[in-house]
Design a protein around this motif. Structure first.
Motif, PDB file in Angstrom:
ATOM      1  N   ALA A 270      -7.482  49.085  20.925  1.00 44.47           N
ATOM      2  CA  ALA A 270      -8.545  48.124  21.233  1.00 44.47           C
ATOM      3  C   ALA A 270      -8.262  46.790  20.592  1.00 44.47           C
ATOM      4  O   ALA A 270      -8.690  46.501  19.495  1.00 44.47           O
ATOM      5  CB  ALA A 270      -9.877  48.667  20.757  1.00 44.47           C
ATOM      6  N   GLU A 271      -7.508  46.011  21.286  1.00 50.67           N
ATOM      7  CA  GLU A 271      -7.298  44.682  20.750  1.00 50.67           C
ATOM      8  C   GLU A 271      -8.342  43.805  21.356  1.00 50.67           C
ATOM      9  O   GLU A 271      -8.125  43.144  22.347  1.00 50.67           O
ATOM     10  CB  GLU A 271      -5.917  44.152  21.112  1.00 50.67           C
ATOM     11  N   GLN A 272      -9.425  43.887  20.778  1.00 53.58           N
ATOM     12  CA  GLN A 272     -10.516  43.114  21.310  1.00 53.58           C
ATOM     13  C   GLN A 272     -10.398  41.692  20.828  1.00 53.58           C
ATOM     14  O   GLN A 272     -10.188  41.445  19.661  1.00 53.58           O
ATOM     15  CB  GLN A 272     -11.829  43.690  20.811  1.00 53.58           C
ATOM     16  N   ASP A 273     -10.537  40.842  21.737  1.00 54.19           N
ATOM     17  CA  ASP A 273     -10.572  39.452  21.312  1.00 54.19           C
ATOM     18  C   ASP A 273     -11.843  39.198  20.547  1.00 54.19           C
ATOM     19  O   ASP A 273     -12.770  39.981  20.585  1.00 54.19           O
ATOM     20  CB  ASP A 273     -10.544  38.531  22.525  1.00 54.19           C
ATOM     21  N   ALA A 274     -11.837  38.098  19.927  1.00 51.14           N
ATOM     22  CA  ALA A 274     -13.059  37.754  19.206  1.00 51.14           C
ATOM     23  C   ALA A 274     -14.180  37.409  20.161  1.00 51.14           C
ATOM     24  O   ALA A 274     -15.269  37.081  19.761  1.00 51.14           O
ATOM     25  CB  ALA A 274     -12.795  36.568  18.294  1.00 51.14           C
ATOM     26  N   ASP A 275     -13.872  37.500  21.402  1.00 49.42           N
ATOM     27  CA  ASP A 275     -14.890  37.152  22.382  1.00 49.42           C
ATOM     28  C   ASP A 275     -16.065  38.096  22.305  1.00 49.42           C
ATOM     29  O   ASP A 275     -15.958  39.225  21.879  1.00 49.42           O
ATOM     30  CB  ASP A 275     -14.292  37.246  23.787  1.00 49.42           C
ATOM     31  N   ILE A 276     -17.091  37.631  22.827  1.00 48.29           N
ATOM     32  CA  ILE A 276     -18.258  38.483  22.878  1.00 48.29           C
ATOM     33  C   ILE A 276     -18.063  39.535  23.946  1.00 48.29           C
ATOM     34  O   ILE A 276     -17.378  39.348  24.919  1.00 48.29           O
ATOM     35  CB  ILE A 276     -19.485  37.663  23.260  1.00 48.29           C
ATOM     36  N   ARG A 277     -18.733  40.595  23.713  1.00 45.04           N
ATOM     37  CA  ARG A 277     -18.901  41.590  24.742  1.00 45.04           C
ATOM     38  C   ARG A 277     -17.594  42.010  25.389  1.00 45.04           C
ATOM     39  O   ARG A 277     -17.475  42.073  26.595  1.00 45.04           O
ATOM     40  CB  ARG A 277     -19.812  41.092  25.852  1.00 45.04           C
ATOM     41  N   GLN A 278     -16.667  42.297  24.579  1.00 41.07           N
ATOM     42  CA  GLN A 278     -15.477  42.820  25.195  1.00 41.07           C
ATOM     43  C   GLN A 278     -15.604  44.291  25.502  1.00 41.07           C
ATOM     44  O   GLN A 278     -14.758  44.860  26.160  1.00 41.07           O
ATOM     45  CB  GLN A 278     -14.274  42.593  24.267  1.00 41.07           C
ATOM     46  N   GLU A 279     -16.634  44.876  24.992  1.00 45.21           N
ATOM     47  CA  GLU A 279     -16.768  46.287  25.283  1.00 45.21           C
ATOM     48  C   GLU A 279     -17.157  46.463  26.737  1.00 45.21           C
ATOM     49  O   GLU A 279     -17.917  45.696  27.301  1.00 45.21           O
ATOM     50  CB  GLU A 279     -17.863  46.918  24.409  1.00 45.21           C
ATOM     51  N   ARG A 280     -16.642  47.507  27.274  1.00 45.31           N
ATOM     52  CA  ARG A 280     -16.969  47.760  28.648  1.00 45.31           C
ATOM     53  C   ARG A 280     -18.191  48.636  28.705  1.00 45.31           C
ATOM     54  O   ARG A 280     -18.407  49.489  27.864  1.00 45.31           O
ATOM     55  CB  ARG A 280     -15.792  48.451  29.316  1.00 45.31           C
ATOM     56  N   LEU A 281     -18.924  48.423  29.737  1.00 44.28           N
ATOM     57  CA  LEU A 281     -20.134  49.199  29.914  1.00 44.28           C
ATOM     58  C   LEU A 281     -19.871  50.281  30.933  1.00 44.28           C
ATOM     59  O   LEU A 281     -19.264  50.039  31.969  1.00 44.28           O
ATOM     60  CB  LEU A 281     -21.262  48.298  30.419  1.00 44.28           C
ATOM     61  N   TYR A 282     -20.352  51.440  30.621  1.00 44.98           N
ATOM     62  CA  TYR A 282     -20.175  52.552  31.540  1.00 44.98           C
ATOM     63  C   TYR A 282     -21.515  53.134  31.895  1.00 44.98           C
ATOM     64  O   TYR A 282     -22.461  53.083  31.130  1.00 44.98           O
ATOM     65  CB  TYR A 282     -19.310  53.642  30.895  1.00 44.98           C
ATOM     66  N   PHE A 283     -21.509  53.697  33.037  1.00 45.10           N
ATOM     67  CA  PHE A 283     -22.736  54.276  33.546  1.00 45.10           C
ATOM     68  C   PHE A 283     -22.515  55.768  33.640  1.00 45.10           C
ATOM     69  O   PHE A 283     -21.566  56.227  34.265  1.00 45.10           O
ATOM     70  CB  PHE A 283     -23.003  53.663  34.934  1.00 45.10           C
ATOM     71  N   PHE A 284     -23.412  56.518  33.024  1.00 45.15           N
ATOM     72  CA  PHE A 284     -23.306  57.969  33.060  1.00 45.15           C
ATOM     73  C   PHE A 284     -24.514  58.530  33.769  1.00 45.15           C
ATOM     74  O   PHE A 284     -25.651  58.147  33.509  1.00 45.15           O
ATOM     75  CB  PHE A 284     -23.275  58.543  31.641  1.00 45.15           C
ATOM     76  N   GLN A 285     -24.244  59.465  34.606  1.00 41.88           N
ATOM     77  CA  GLN A 285     -25.351  60.123  35.284  1.00 41.88           C
ATOM     78  C   GLN A 285     -25.414  61.547  34.780  1.00 41.88           C
ATOM     79  O   GLN A 285     -24.518  62.353  35.036  1.00 41.88           O
ATOM     80  CB  GLN A 285     -25.130  60.093  36.795  1.00 41.88           C
ATOM     81  N   PHE A 286     -26.475  61.851  34.117  1.00 47.95           N
ATOM     82  CA  PHE A 286     -26.671  63.188  33.575  1.00 47.95           C
ATOM     83  C   PHE A 286     -27.612  63.955  34.470  1.00 47.95           C
ATOM     84  O   PHE A 286     -28.469  63.390  35.132  1.00 47.95           O
ATOM     85  CB  PHE A 286     -27.300  63.113  32.184  1.00 47.95           C
ATOM     86  N   PRO A 287     -27.497  65.275  34.432  1.00 45.95           N
ATOM     87  CA  PRO A 287     -28.470  66.036  35.201  1.00 45.95           C
ATOM     88  C   PRO A 287     -29.807  66.035  34.476  1.00 45.95           C
ATOM     89  O   PRO A 287     -29.878  65.914  33.253  1.00 45.95           O
ATOM     90  CB  PRO A 287     -27.855  67.434  35.245  1.00 45.95           C
ATOM     91  N   GLU A 288     -30.813  66.159  35.275  1.00 46.89           N
ATOM     92  CA  GLU A 288     -32.126  66.312  34.680  1.00 46.89           C
ATOM     93  C   GLU A 288     -32.267  67.739  34.214  1.00 46.89           C
ATOM     94  O   GLU A 288     -31.819  68.645  34.908  1.00 46.89           O
ATOM     95  CB  GLU A 288     -33.198  66.002  35.711  1.00 46.89           C
ATOM     96  N   PRO A 289     -32.970  68.057  33.237  1.00 41.21           N
ATOM     97  CA  PRO A 289     -33.521  67.141  32.256  1.00 41.21           C
ATOM     98  C   PRO A 289     -32.517  66.862  31.146  1.00 41.21           C
ATOM     99  O   PRO A 289     -31.794  67.753  30.728  1.00 41.21           O
ATOM    100  CB  PRO A 289     -34.711  67.908  31.694  1.00 41.21           C
ATOM    101  N   PHE A 290     -32.491  65.679  30.747  1.00 40.35           N
ATOM    102  CA  PHE A 290     -31.587  65.334  29.661  1.00 40.35           C
ATOM    103  C   PHE A 290     -32.042  66.091  28.415  1.00 40.35           C
ATOM    104  O   PHE A 290     -33.225  66.107  28.092  1.00 40.35           O
ATOM    105  CB  PHE A 290     -31.631  63.835  29.403  1.00 40.35           C
ATOM    106  N   PRO A 291     -31.131  66.712  27.753  1.00 36.02           N
ATOM    107  CA  PRO A 291     -31.550  67.518  26.615  1.00 36.02           C
ATOM    108  C   PRO A 291     -32.235  66.673  25.552  1.00 36.02           C
ATOM    109  O   PRO A 291     -31.883  65.535  25.320  1.00 36.02           O
ATOM    110  CB  PRO A 291     -30.239  68.099  26.076  1.00 36.02           C
ATOM    111  N   THR A 292     -33.182  67.262  24.970  1.00 40.52           N
ATOM    112  CA  THR A 292     -33.925  66.538  23.947  1.00 40.52           C
ATOM    113  C   THR A 292     -33.272  66.773  22.601  1.00 40.52           C
ATOM    114  O   THR A 292     -32.767  67.848  22.309  1.00 40.52           O
ATOM    115  CB  THR A 292     -35.370  67.020  23.881  1.00 40.52           C
TER     116      THR A 292
END
Lengths: 446, 275
Positions: A270-292
């Motif tokens: 992870a050679e992240q630049d000093a830039d903001i928000r270099q992290e990538r966003l991921y979308f996860f779809q979990f089955p219902e019901p999400f465990p508590t």
């Protein structure tokens, strides 16, 4: 030279209408709008001229044929060439194009549709707030480009302001013969770069070397959905077209697997630049019901239990750790460690914060989530949409809508079937054993 | 599977500190990032947003690229006037009439309106940082599409005035009518007939006052209620603002503690409705 049948003009040169050509009956491309040249709206249909036109076409409007020097910096916003409906007005009699000028696509659009959630590899998610490139000096002129007849669409040179890491080597563009004056050869895929409003280029399968590979699962290059790609190898467009049909299925799988690995196992790199928000966003779809999840019985100082409040309240339970780390931003409450030994915290409303498991990445590309309590889930790539997806935070109290970034990839999480069935079996067994068998008429079946 | 080597392990953090305010916004017709075109940014236009909190409807106004090569100024005046009228009718005025400087209102922005999409399963937003995966639950999913309701106004006007079908008026006229073909004057008549007959059928089925069935009335009521609700303006903060940073940082969980899980994997199977 009656070869009026130039590549783009199917019509004969028998109607050199209005062409102020030379007196010699040299065939000049007809300027009449042929049905094939004109879209239904009456605007000029863009044409692609792949081979050397036999003669000059001074007033040809359509060609885009770039010299293969579309410069590499694809981050610059494509400027200059007015397009689209502007062409409709140009019709005939447009002044000859200025000689081909280097045009670079600048700005966040430069990479075309790659930004929106494709599985393309991007070292830095440019769409996550790459600052908008300020207009270069040449752009101002682009704004004033007249539509009809006048100086023709402006093709101004642009300064390359490289924000993006990926560099596209332009040398491997197909080299076409020298364009005539006023004719510019542009690779169809690069149309997207030409202007902010330029239409999307359809993506092509490309063989390319991936820049970062954590595991050399496959040496050969899966396709890249980028319209504008790194052409480290000179691949002809025609060849790729043929290869498309063959490699499509394989390469998609490979790419997915690789991407999964890379997405999650990239920590080392992870050679992240000093830039903001270099992290990538991921979308996860979990089955219902999400465990508590509930916090364990904490050893920290006990606090009040007002569990049912929605997290938007600022509660007094800033527990020992790092309460001040969190900025007084919207609705933040690190009260995960708040005491909740009772079962009141089975609801998901209360703020929960903590480690719930681990993500395991295997060499084969399988990614599993192992949550506590023996929950094992498979993570697979979901269908990647081709459109823009943003994760936002809506702050109604402050009346703000924060864009957190683009969602780069989607994943589907599903329970591991073996584990699930095993657990079901155990549960059934337990139920059976728990049943008091008091009726002598009952026969045990197993 | 046993010989499948484990490459790396990332701990998963979960935090619902920001829920239910984390949304996913999808733009199905857009494949480029949502940004002000540079030409418009020069003149100070920015993306704006507004919301109807109760109905959960958002609008994002994106300025258009006003360069003459790609934008028809004349047309934008026509459409701008239509939009203004449409706004008045539907109580969705933007409220800032900057362009009324003696000029006709122009269509200077594309309005994207959101639809709330039902979520299947539990959606989580994940960010990887420092070798950890942080999850936040996603509250709502919205899909944004441009609203072109002002076109209705235009077609209404033209239909009244011309008596044509009117559907061609908003775009360039199609190819000029073939002189050999009979002029399409019969269409309005046919249209009218169809309408009348349809209404009658609905009356029979609806059997309520005014020819509206209960369902339709509910719908109309809902639509009217929504129109009556007032828009609240929102600051559209791009990622680079300080507040944006805060919000983003809030995604990451602060707690290192392991949470206990109360549910079992079998809950997934049992949670399937109807099984």
């Amino acid at each position: 030279m009656a070869d009026g049948g130039s590549t783009s003009n199917t019509g004969a040169s028998s109607t050199p209408s209005g062409t102020p050509g030379p007196s010699v009956p040299k065939a000049i491309g007809s300027l009449a709008k042929k049905p094939s040249d004109v879209t239904r709206q009456g605007s000029q249909r863009l044409k692609f001229v792949p081979t050397l036109p036999s003669r000059r076409k001074k007033e040809e409007v359509k060609q885009e044929a770039p010299p293969p020097t579309i410069p590499s910096a694809s981050t610059d916003r494509g400027r200059g060439r007015g397009r689209g409906r502007g062409r409709g007005g140009e019709g005939r009699g447009a002044a000859p194009r200025p000689p081909p000028v280097e045009m670079t696509a600048s700005g966040p659009f430069a990479m075309g549709p790659a930004l929106a959630g494709t599985s393309a590899r991007r070292s830095a998610p440019r769409s996550n707030f790459t600052p908008i490139v300020p207009l270069g000096p040449g752009n101002a002129a682009a704004l004033g480009a007249g539509l009809s007849g006048a100086a023709g669409p402006s093709l101004k040179r642009e300064t390359n302001v490289l924000v993006q890491k990926e560099i596209k080597s332009e040398v491997d563009d197909d080299y076409y013969s020298d364009p005539d004056e006023g004719v510019e050869i542009i690779d169809m895929e690069n149309v997207r770069q030409m202007d902010w409003m330029a239409p999307e280029s359809l993506r092509k399968e490309r063989k390319e070397k991936k820049k970062k590979k954590v595991t050399q699962v496959k040496i050969e290059d899966p396709s890249s959905p980028l319209g504008i790609t790194n052409k480290d190898e000179a691949v002809d467009i025609e060849e790729v077209d043929l290869a498309n049909a063959l490699d499509l299925s394989e390469s998609e799988e490979e790419e997915e697997l690789e991407d999964l690995i890379d997405d999650f196992a990239l920590q080392g790199e992870a050679e992240q630049d000093a830039d903001i928000r270099q992290e990538r966003l991921y979308f996860f779809q979990f089955p219902e019901p999400f465990p508590t999840f509930v916090p364990n019985i904490p050893s920290t100082s006990p606090t009040t239990m007002s569990v049912d409040e929605p997290p938007s309240d600022s509660r007094p339970r800033k527990v020992s750790f790092a309460a001040d780390v969190k900025p007084p931003g919207p609705d933040v409450d690190p009260a995960g460690a708040s005491t909740g030994p009772e079962a009141e915290q089975t609801k998901e409303l209360p703020t929960i914060d903590g480690v719930i498991g681990q993500l395991e990445v295997y060499r084969s590309g399988a990614v599993k989530m192992r949550l506590s309590n023996g929950i094992l889930m498979d993570v697979t790539g979901a269908t990647q949409p081709s459109f823009l997806q943003q994760a936002v935070h809506l702050d109604l109290q402050n009346k703000r809508l924060h864009i957190m970034g683009e969602v780069n990839k989607r994943f589907v999480v599903s329970p591991d079937i073996d584990t699930l069935l095993h657990a079901m079996e155990l549960r059934d067994q337990a139920e059976i054993n728990a049943m008091p068998i008091d009726d002598t008429n009952l026969i045990k079946m197993n | 599977m046993d010989d499948d080597e484990l490459i790396s392990v990332l701990p998963i953090h979960y935090s619902n500190s920001l829920s239910p305010n984390v949304h996913i916004h999808q733009f199905p017709l857009l494949s480029r990032p949502l940004q002000t075109p540079p030409a418009a940014a020069v003149s100070g236009k920015r993306i704006r947003a507004r919301i109807k909190p109760i109905t959960r409807r958002l609008e994002i106004h994106v300025p258009v690229d006003p360069r003459p090569e790609v934008w028809n100024g004349e047309r934008s005046k026509e459409l701008g006037a239509a939009r203004q009228e449409d706004d008045r009718e539907k109580n969705q005025d933007v409220g800032k009439m900057k362009q009324m400087e003696g000029e006709d209102p122009r269509l200077a922005e594309a309005r994207m309106r959101s639809e709330l999409i039902p979520q299947e399963g539990a959606y989580m937003l994940g960010v990887v940082r420092n070798g950890q995966l942080h999850l936040q639950p996603i509250g709502e999913t919205h899909q944004f599409r441009p609203t072109l309701t002002y076109l209705d106004i235009m077609s209404r006007k033209s239909r009244r005035s011309r008596g044509d079908t009117g559907s061609d008026d908003d775009s360039d006229d199609g190819p000029p009518p073939d002189p050999d073909e009979p002029p399409p004057k019969k269409k309005p008549l046919e249209v009218k007939e169809v309408q009348v007959s349809a209404r009658k059928a609905a009356d029979d089925k609806g059997n309520l006052q005014g020819g509206l069935s209960a369902v339709r009335r509910e719908m109309l009521l809902a639509i009217r209620a929504e129109e009556d609700e007032v828009w609240e303006d929102l600051d559209f903060c791009d990622g680079e603002t300080a507040e944006g940073h805060e919000a983003f940082e809030a995604v990451f969980s602060q707690n290192e503690e392991h949470l206990e899980c109360k549910s079992d994997i079998t809950a997934f199977l049992k949670g399937i409705k109807g099984l």
